[in-house]
Design an enzyme around this catalytic site. Structure first.
Site, PDB file in Angstrom:
ATOM      1  N   TRP A  61       0.834  -1.206   0.000  1.00 40.71           N
ATOM      2  CA  TRP A  61       0.000   0.000   0.000  1.00 40.71           C
ATOM      3  C   TRP A  61       0.864   1.250   0.000  1.00 40.71           C
ATOM      4  CZ3 TRP A  61      -3.744   1.867   4.388  1.00 40.71           C
ATOM      5  CH2 TRP A  61      -4.702   2.727   3.830  1.00 40.71           C
ATOM      6  N   HIS A  74      13.511  -3.578   3.300  1.00 38.75           N
ATOM      7  CA  HIS A  74      13.288  -3.983   4.691  1.00 38.75           C
ATOM      8  C   HIS A  74      14.585  -3.850   5.494  1.00 38.75           C
ATOM      9  CE1 HIS A  74       9.411  -5.382   3.488  1.00 38.75           C
ATOM     10  NE2 HIS A  74       9.792  -6.533   2.971  1.00 38.75           N
ATOM     11  N   ARG A  86       3.740  -1.050  11.685  1.00 36.08           N
ATOM     12  CA  ARG A  86       2.410  -1.623  11.917  1.00 36.08           C
ATOM     13  C   ARG A  86       2.351  -2.250  13.304  1.00 36.08           C
ATOM     14  NH1 ARG A  86      -0.552  -6.136   7.971  1.00 36.08           N
ATOM     15  NH2 ARG A  86      -2.692  -5.751   8.683  1.00 36.08           N
TER      16      ARG A  86
END
Length: 349
Positions: free
Chosen positions: A81, A140, A162
């Site tokens: 997203w 990452h 998150r």
């Protein structure tokens, strides 16, 4: 839900490892994971052997430019997203969101925004200088392990974090799709224990997050820290923050509204509706019927072998309750409260 072996991406394997990588991993601490048979600890973090090779190649080869934009996440923390949102932001003059042929409507975001360590593993000679200006990439890689030119340049880093329970659950189900043989006999209780010990791909979670959290406080012009929960609950305001941080702020509210609608999670899944003011073609293309019939979303795969449908499950905030028992959720909560104590960063239960 299991998947065929062909869905497993290249960077979960070991077919293209160099001798340098094989020599290195032979001396590194290792642990069994639920996505891969072995993961290795390098510079304090856990990696698959393929992504470790990609990381090292990235450290050696990548030359950052001051105009670069690098999106950073832990795995399963809104990466897809975030890629879509920022791609839409920085290309909105080239690809108006009201057009019926916007790239995001026909192309998976992972094909539009290259994954640094994945690219350097699969195509170590890839020429990043050929990317459109400004160059947009994701990774990452922990802050500690970023290439030195990223740290020394004026490039922008957008970090998305998150809630750890939702991230864990998303990674757990992702693993079941991509590596069913590895996860078949790996109980979730053992996976939670490993997560709370920091032993998962990209982990420890707290080190990855806190490095970027503190960097955003110390150098807010270089690192912007946002949360997945903010993106879900306050999409418009968060997009504005990102746009202003990147130096491409909005002039009118109408433009913000268009991107929010185009890049909503519901639109990606094809189960929502866009506004009446959007082009009729976008309404048709973003319907569930249209998206589910597209080969790129129904049967499409990335070059690394991963099925594009694997990137979309639910995307809920607080959806961990469907998978984690109360005791397992409490175990993660206790660990996170301990590790983040005094940081000023708080995750809702």
């Amino acid at each position: 839900m299991s998947s065929s072996p062909s869905a497993v991406p290249d960077y979960l394997g070991d077919e293209d490892l160099t001798q340098e990588t094989r020599d290195l991993i032979s001396s590194l601490p290792r642990e069994k994971g639920w996505l891969v048979s072995q993961m290795y600890q390098f510079q304090g973090r856990w990696h698959t052997q393929a992504l470790l090779q990609g990381l090292m190649e990235c450290q050696k080869r990548f030359e950052a430019k001051d105009s670069d934009i690098i999106l950073v996440t832990n795995p399963k923390s809104g990466t897809t997203w975030l890629k879509a949102l920022v791609f839409a932001l920085i290309t909105r003059h080239k690809f108006p969101v009201s057009s019926g042929d916007h790239p995001l409507l026909v192309t998976n975001p992972h094909l539009l925004v290259p994954f640094l360590e994945g690219v350097y593993y699969e195509s170590p000679d890839f020429d990043f200088s050929k990317l459109s200006f400004p160059r947009l990439m994701n990774t990452h890689i922990p802050l500690l392990s970023l290439p030195e030119t990223v740290k020394s340049s004026s490039c922008k880093i957008v970090y998305c974090c998150r809630n750890p329970k939702d991230m864990f659950v998303s990674l757990w189900h992702f693993g079941k799709k991509l590596a069913p043989e590895e996860t078949a006999d790996y109980p979730i209780e053992k996976a939670v224990e490993a997560f709370c010990q920091g032993k998962f791909i990209g982990g420890p979670f707290w080190d990855h997050v806190l490095e970027y959290w503190y960097a955003s406080l110390e150098n807010p012009n270089k690192v912007l820290f946002v949360t997945y929960e903010e993106l879900k609950k306050q999409t418009g305001d968060t997009i504005k923050r990102i746009a202003e941080f990147l130096g491409c702020g909005f002039i009118g509210e109408e433009e913000v509204s268009g991107i929010v609608k185009l890049c909503s999670f519901e639109s990606f899944l094809g189960c929502g509706f866009v506004g009446e003011e959007e082009e009729r073609g976008i309404v048709k293309l973003c319907s569930f019927e249209s998206l589910s019939s597209l080969e790129v979303n129904r049967e499409g795969k990335l070059p690394n072998g991963m099925e594009t449908k694997a990137f979309f499950r639910k995307g809920d905030v607080g959806g961990w309750g469907d998978t984690l028992s109360e005791s397992l959720a409490e175990k993660i909560d206790r660990t996170i409260e301990e590790k983040f104590q005094g940081s000023g960063l708080i995750f809702s239960r």
